[in-house]
Scaffold this active site. Structure first.
Site, PDB file in Angstrom:
ATOM      1  N   SER A   1       8.040 -11.999   5.645  1.00 32.85           N
ATOM      2  CA  SER A   1       9.198 -11.247   5.151  1.00 32.85           C
ATOM      3  C   SER A   1       9.343 -10.010   6.052  1.00 32.85           C
ATOM      4  O   SER A   1       9.123  -8.889   5.626  1.00 32.85           O
ATOM      5  CB  SER A   1       9.000 -10.839   3.693  1.00 32.85           C
ATOM      6  OG  SER A   1       7.921  -9.944   3.556  1.00 32.85           O
TER       7      SER A   1
ATOM      8  N   GLU B   1      -1.176 -15.051   1.045  1.00 32.43           N
ATOM      9  CA  GLU B   1      -2.146 -13.956   1.046  1.00 32.43           C
ATOM     10  C   GLU B   1      -3.309 -14.226   0.101  1.00 32.43           C
ATOM     11  O   GLU B   1      -4.050 -13.310  -0.275  1.00 32.43           O
ATOM     12  CB  GLU B   1      -1.441 -12.636   0.711  1.00 32.43           C
ATOM     13  CG  GLU B   1      -0.392 -12.294   1.744  1.00 32.43           C
ATOM     14  CD  GLU B   1       0.232 -10.922   1.565  1.00 32.43           C
ATOM     15  OE1 GLU B   1      -0.047 -10.256   0.546  1.00 32.43           O
ATOM     16  OE2 GLU B   1       0.995 -10.522   2.457  1.00 32.43           O
TER      17      GLU B   1
ATOM     18  N   HIS C   1      -2.166  -5.265   5.967  1.00 28.75           N
ATOM     19  CA  HIS C   1      -2.214  -6.524   6.729  1.00 28.75           C
ATOM     20  C   HIS C   1      -0.811  -7.113   6.829  1.00 28.75           C
ATOM     21  O   HIS C   1       0.157  -6.514   6.352  1.00 28.75           O
ATOM     22  CB  HIS C   1      -3.135  -7.500   5.982  1.00 28.75           C
ATOM     23  CG  HIS C   1      -2.579  -7.926   4.646  1.00 28.75           C
ATOM     24  ND1 HIS C   1      -2.978  -9.054   3.986  1.00 28.75           N
ATOM     25  CD2 HIS C   1      -1.627  -7.358   3.850  1.00 28.75           C
ATOM     26  CE1 HIS C   1      -2.312  -9.169   2.850  1.00 28.75           C
ATOM     27  NE2 HIS C   1      -1.491  -8.146   2.748  1.00 28.75           N
TER      28      HIS C   1
ATOM     29  N   GLU D   1       6.567  -1.282  -4.002  1.00 30.88           N
ATOM     30  CA  GLU D   1       6.917  -1.322  -2.576  1.00 30.88           C
ATOM     31  C   GLU D   1       8.264  -2.014  -2.392  1.00 30.88           C
ATOM     32  O   GLU D   1       8.549  -2.999  -3.089  1.00 30.88           O
ATOM     33  CB  GLU D   1       5.811  -2.098  -1.854  1.00 30.88           C
ATOM     34  CG  GLU D   1       5.998  -2.244  -0.347  1.00 30.88           C
ATOM     35  CD  GLU D   1       4.854  -3.062   0.265  1.00 30.88           C
ATOM     36  OE1 GLU D   1       3.707  -2.971  -0.226  1.00 30.88           O
ATOM     37  OE2 GLU D   1       5.123  -3.813   1.217  1.00 30.88           O
TER      38      GLU D   1
ATOM     39  N   LYS E   1       1.925  -0.968   9.098  1.00 31.22           N
ATOM     40  CA  LYS E   1       1.571  -2.267   9.670  1.00 31.22           C
ATOM     41  C   LYS E   1       1.633  -2.100  11.185  1.00 31.22           C
ATOM     42  O   LYS E   1       2.719  -1.866  11.741  1.00 31.22           O
ATOM     43  CB  LYS E   1       2.583  -3.326   9.240  1.00 31.22           C
ATOM     44  CG  LYS E   1       2.534  -3.704   7.768  1.00 31.22           C
ATOM     45  CD  LYS E   1       3.776  -4.512   7.417  1.00 31.22           C
ATOM     46  CE  LYS E   1       3.634  -5.280   6.120  1.00 31.22           C
ATOM     47  NZ  LYS E   1       4.942  -5.875   5.710  1.00 31.22           N
TER      48      LYS E   1
ATOM     49  N   LYS F   1      -3.952  -2.417   1.688  1.00 27.53           N
ATOM     50  CA  LYS F   1      -3.386  -3.607   1.062  1.00 27.53           C
ATOM     51  C   LYS F   1      -3.725  -4.769   1.979  1.00 27.53           C
ATOM     52  O   LYS F   1      -3.238  -4.845   3.098  1.00 27.53           O
ATOM     53  CB  LYS F   1      -1.868  -3.408   0.954  1.00 27.53           C
ATOM     54  CG  LYS F   1      -1.141  -4.550   0.303  1.00 27.53           C
ATOM     55  CD  LYS F   1       0.347  -4.254   0.167  1.00 27.53           C
ATOM     56  CE  LYS F   1       1.141  -5.047   1.177  1.00 27.53           C
ATOM     57  NZ  LYS F   1       2.482  -5.437   0.744  1.00 27.53           N
TER      58      LYS F   1
ATOM     59  N   ASP G   1       8.250  -0.203   3.189  1.00 30.86           N
ATOM     60  CA  ASP G   1       7.679  -1.146   4.169  1.00 30.86           C
ATOM     61  C   ASP G   1       8.806  -1.562   5.120  1.00 30.86           C
ATOM     62  O   ASP G   1       8.959  -0.984   6.202  1.00 30.86           O
ATOM     63  CB  ASP G   1       7.066  -2.331   3.413  1.00 30.86           C
ATOM     64  CG  ASP G   1       6.694  -3.494   4.335  1.00 30.86           C
ATOM     65  OD1 ASP G   1       6.631  -3.299   5.561  1.00 30.86           O
ATOM     66  OD2 ASP G   1       6.456  -4.617   3.834  1.00 30.86           O
TER      67      ASP G   1
ATOM     68  N   GLU H   1       4.855  -9.810  -4.369  1.00 30.38           N
ATOM     69  CA  GLU H   1       3.418  -9.548  -4.537  1.00 30.38           C
ATOM     70  C   GLU H   1       3.128  -8.820  -5.847  1.00 30.38           C
ATOM     71  O   GLU H   1       3.816  -7.853  -6.191  1.00 30.38           O
ATOM     72  CB  GLU H   1       2.910  -8.662  -3.385  1.00 30.38           C
ATOM     73  CG  GLU H   1       3.139  -9.295  -2.028  1.00 30.38           C
ATOM     74  CD  GLU H   1       2.743  -8.390  -0.868  1.00 30.38           C
ATOM     75  OE1 GLU H   1       1.969  -7.432  -1.076  1.00 30.38           O
ATOM     76  OE2 GLU H   1       3.222  -8.655   0.247  1.00 30.38           O
TER      77      GLU H   1
ATOM     78  N   ASP I   1       4.939  -5.538  -4.778  1.00 32.88           N
ATOM     79  CA  ASP I   1       5.852  -5.465  -3.636  1.00 32.88           C
ATOM     80  C   ASP I   1       7.041  -6.349  -3.977  1.00 32.88           C
ATOM     81  O   ASP I   1       6.924  -7.579  -3.990  1.00 32.88           O
ATOM     82  CB  ASP I   1       5.151  -5.951  -2.358  1.00 32.88           C
ATOM     83  CG  ASP I   1       6.065  -5.880  -1.134  1.00 32.88           C
ATOM     84  OD1 ASP I   1       7.238  -5.448  -1.293  1.00 32.88           O
ATOM     85  OD2 ASP I   1       5.623  -6.253  -0.036  1.00 32.88           O
TER      86      ASP I   1
ATOM     87  N   HIS J   1       6.212 -15.711   0.399  1.00 33.15           N
ATOM     88  CA  HIS J   1       4.816 -16.106   0.626  1.00 33.15           C
ATOM     89  C   HIS J   1       4.383 -17.308  -0.203  1.00 33.15           C
ATOM     90  O   HIS J   1       3.225 -17.701  -0.184  1.00 33.15           O
ATOM     91  CB  HIS J   1       3.875 -14.929   0.316  1.00 33.15           C
ATOM     92  CG  HIS J   1       4.100 -13.766   1.219  1.00 33.15           C
ATOM     93  ND1 HIS J   1       3.592 -12.515   0.965  1.00 33.15           N
ATOM     94  CD2 HIS J   1       4.773 -13.664   2.385  1.00 33.15           C
ATOM     95  CE1 HIS J   1       3.959 -11.693   1.926  1.00 33.15           C
ATOM     96  NE2 HIS J   1       4.681 -12.359   2.793  1.00 33.15           N
TER      97      HIS J   1
HETATM   98  C1  LIG Z   1       2.440  -8.017   3.888  1.00 30.84           C
HETATM   99  C2  LIG Z   1       3.731  -8.241   3.680  1.00 30.84           C
HETATM  100  O1  LIG Z   1       4.319  -9.414   4.009  1.00 30.84           O
HETATM  101  P1  LIG Z   1       4.768  -9.840   5.481  1.00 30.84           P
HETATM  102  O2  LIG Z   1       3.578  -9.710   6.362  1.00 30.84           O
HETATM  103  O3  LIG Z   1       5.206 -11.268   5.310  1.00 30.84           O
HETATM  104  O4  LIG Z   1       5.870  -8.928   5.868  1.00 30.84           O
HETATM  105  C3  LIG Z   1       4.593  -7.238   3.041  1.00 30.84           C
HETATM  106  O5  LIG Z   1       5.796  -7.451   2.896  1.00 30.84           O
HETATM  107  O6  LIG Z   1       4.118  -6.173   2.672  1.00 30.84           O
HETATM  108 MG   LIG Z   2       6.046  -5.417   1.905  1.00 31.33          MG
END
Ligand SMILES: C=C(OP(=O)(O)O)C(=O)O
Ligand SMILES: [Mg+2]
Length: 456
Positions: free
Chosen positions: A50, A212, A410, A330, A382, A433, A357, A171, A249, A162
């Protein structure tokens, strides 16, 4: 001049990630001038599902092999252009190395050489430098003041992009806020995870997992998930709220439609449709979170739709936060809905971490913009969203200096690499996370934190 540890080799290769997709791995070798000692650091690059629209570009080959997902072109960039420019540089000069990488790419979004090329090299340089100095990575990155273990936010129910289930939000996490040490926190999470599995099995729900490592059964809505998590926490012998809190999330950019400016819940609609016609899930109740107050149900002969406006999304989060100890939300709204985010922040910032994010994409420009607009109060970090270690650390610093929390994260596609565990401790982030407490690519991070916590 200070210590010189000269980069003498850089080698990239294509490996597989946790989804079975190709990704980049890089080895950087450097030689310490005074002793002649040679050291190699190896790192690999994660990948999102995503992904935010404003993330740095992850280059892929687009050729037939691996259905277009190969990264051979990226590996070539590493082994030719990047290698040539970086050989001879001091591996201790992370900022200069990263600046050179950004310059070499020459674009704003790293779309030329690929953020995945840049990140692999950037992280491998740091890993190599730490090893050459015989230092733990977290100590090299963070210095003598790196000392705080991060509270794990463990994603135990997967939905959205996911998982192939009816759960529209992405999430659902348990956060063992009452834990006194990292090992305690992880143990609590793992125990609850196992109780959760038993509950799902008893209810006849699937215990297959999502990307995940969290379970991915069909729930109709968030309220049902939190009720189930609450049971798992209690059956594991913990108190909901004081021992264990919840986080989510929403990944709302995935639900948002520019066409009508609404958030779409196709999974929720589907579960209701099935209840209506008394199909496979006669046990599924509507739940308290689909009340007419904030859900428009448009029924046609074939299709029922559940839509929410930004206001209705915020009301939903308020209801959930009233009923459950939800401490972090999130991407509650779309990555471009700054006005909605302002309203969300105004209404909920005192009770909840509002985490950007897709909104911030680990990019200081977007984080600054958010700060100016008084939007959110936490930043998800990230490393592959931005493409170099220095830029990610700049984002963390900016957040922390301005009273925003930084949560090290992650991606849904991971490798057995554990760099982010060390990074979380290095910057005293306080939060990490990194998925469910199972599956090798997630436990690689948790287990590294167990090792580090012995030394803190
Ligand atoms: C970890 C996540 O998913 P992705 O790595 O698919 O963006 C997220 O959206 O926080
Ligand atoms: Mg996210």
């Amino acid at each position: 001049m200070g210590l010189m540890i000269k980069i003498i080799e850089i080698h990239g290769r294509e490996i597989l990630d946790s989804r079975g997709n190709p990704t980049v791995e890089v080895e950087v070798t450097a030689q310490t001038e005074t002793t002649g000692k040679k050291t190699t650091g190896r790192e690999s690059v994660p990948s999102g599902a995503s992904t935010g629209r404003f993330e740095a570009i992850e280059l892929r080959d687009g050729q037939e092999r691996y259905f277009g997902l190969g990264v051979q072109r990226v590996v070539d960039h590493i082994n030719t252009k990047i290698r040539k420019e970086l050989l001879g540089m001091n591996v201790l000069e992370q900022v200069q190395i990263d600046r050179k990488l950004v310059e070499l790419d020459g674009t704003d979004n790293k779309g030329n050489l690929g953020a995945n090329a840049l990140l692999g090299v950037s992280l491998a340089c740091a890993r190599c430098a730490a090893a050459a100095l015989d230092m733990p990575l977290y100590r090299y990155l963070g210095g003598p003041n790196a000392k705080k273990w991060p509270m794990p936010m463990m994603n135990v129910i997967n939905g959205g992009a996911h998982a192939k289930n009816y759960l529209d939000f992405q999430e659902f996490m348990i956060v063992p806020v009452g834990a006194e040490s990292f090992p305690d926190a992880l143990r609590m999470g793992a125990e609850i995870y196992h109780f959760l599995k038993k509950i799902l099995q008893k209810e006849g729900k699937l215990t297959a997992v999502g990307d995940e490592g969290g379970f991915a059964p069909d729930f109709s809505n968030a309220g049902e998930v939190f009720a189930c998590l609450q049971r798992a926490v209690e059956e594991a012998g913990y108190k909901v709220g004081s021992d264990v809190a919840f986080a989510m999330d929403a990944a709302a950019s995935e639900l948002y439609s520019e066409e009508d400016g609404m958030y779409h819940f196709p999974g929720e609609a589907q579960t209701h449709a099935e209840v209506d016609v008394n199909l496979r899930r006669p046990d599924t109740q509507g739940g308290a979170y689909t009340s007419d107050a904030h859900v428009k149900t448009q029924e046609t002969t074939e299709k029922k739709e559940i839509l929410r406006s930004a206001q209705e999304m915020i009301s939903l989060y308020e209801e959930l936060t009233t009923e459950y100890p939800l401490i972090s939300i999130e991407d509650g709204l779309d990555e471009d809905d700054w006005e909605g985010w302002q309203e969300l922040t105004k209404r909920m910032k005192e009770q909840v971490m509002l985490v950007g994010d897709d909104l911030f994409v680990t990019n200081v420009k977007r984080i600054r913009c958010g700060m100016d607009l008084k939007v959110a109060n936490a930043v998800l970090i990230k490393v592959n969203q931005i493409g170099t270690l220095t830029e990610a650390m700049d984002a963390i610093e900016l957040a922390q200096k301005n009273g925003y929390k930084a949560i090290i994260s992650h991606r849904s596609g991971e490798t057995e690499d554990s760099f982010i565990a060390d990074l979380a401790v290095a910057v005293n982030a306080g939060w990490i996370k990194t998925g469910a407490p199972c599956r090798g690519e997630r436990t690689a991070k948790y287990n590294q934190l167990l090792r580090i916590s012995e030394t803190l």
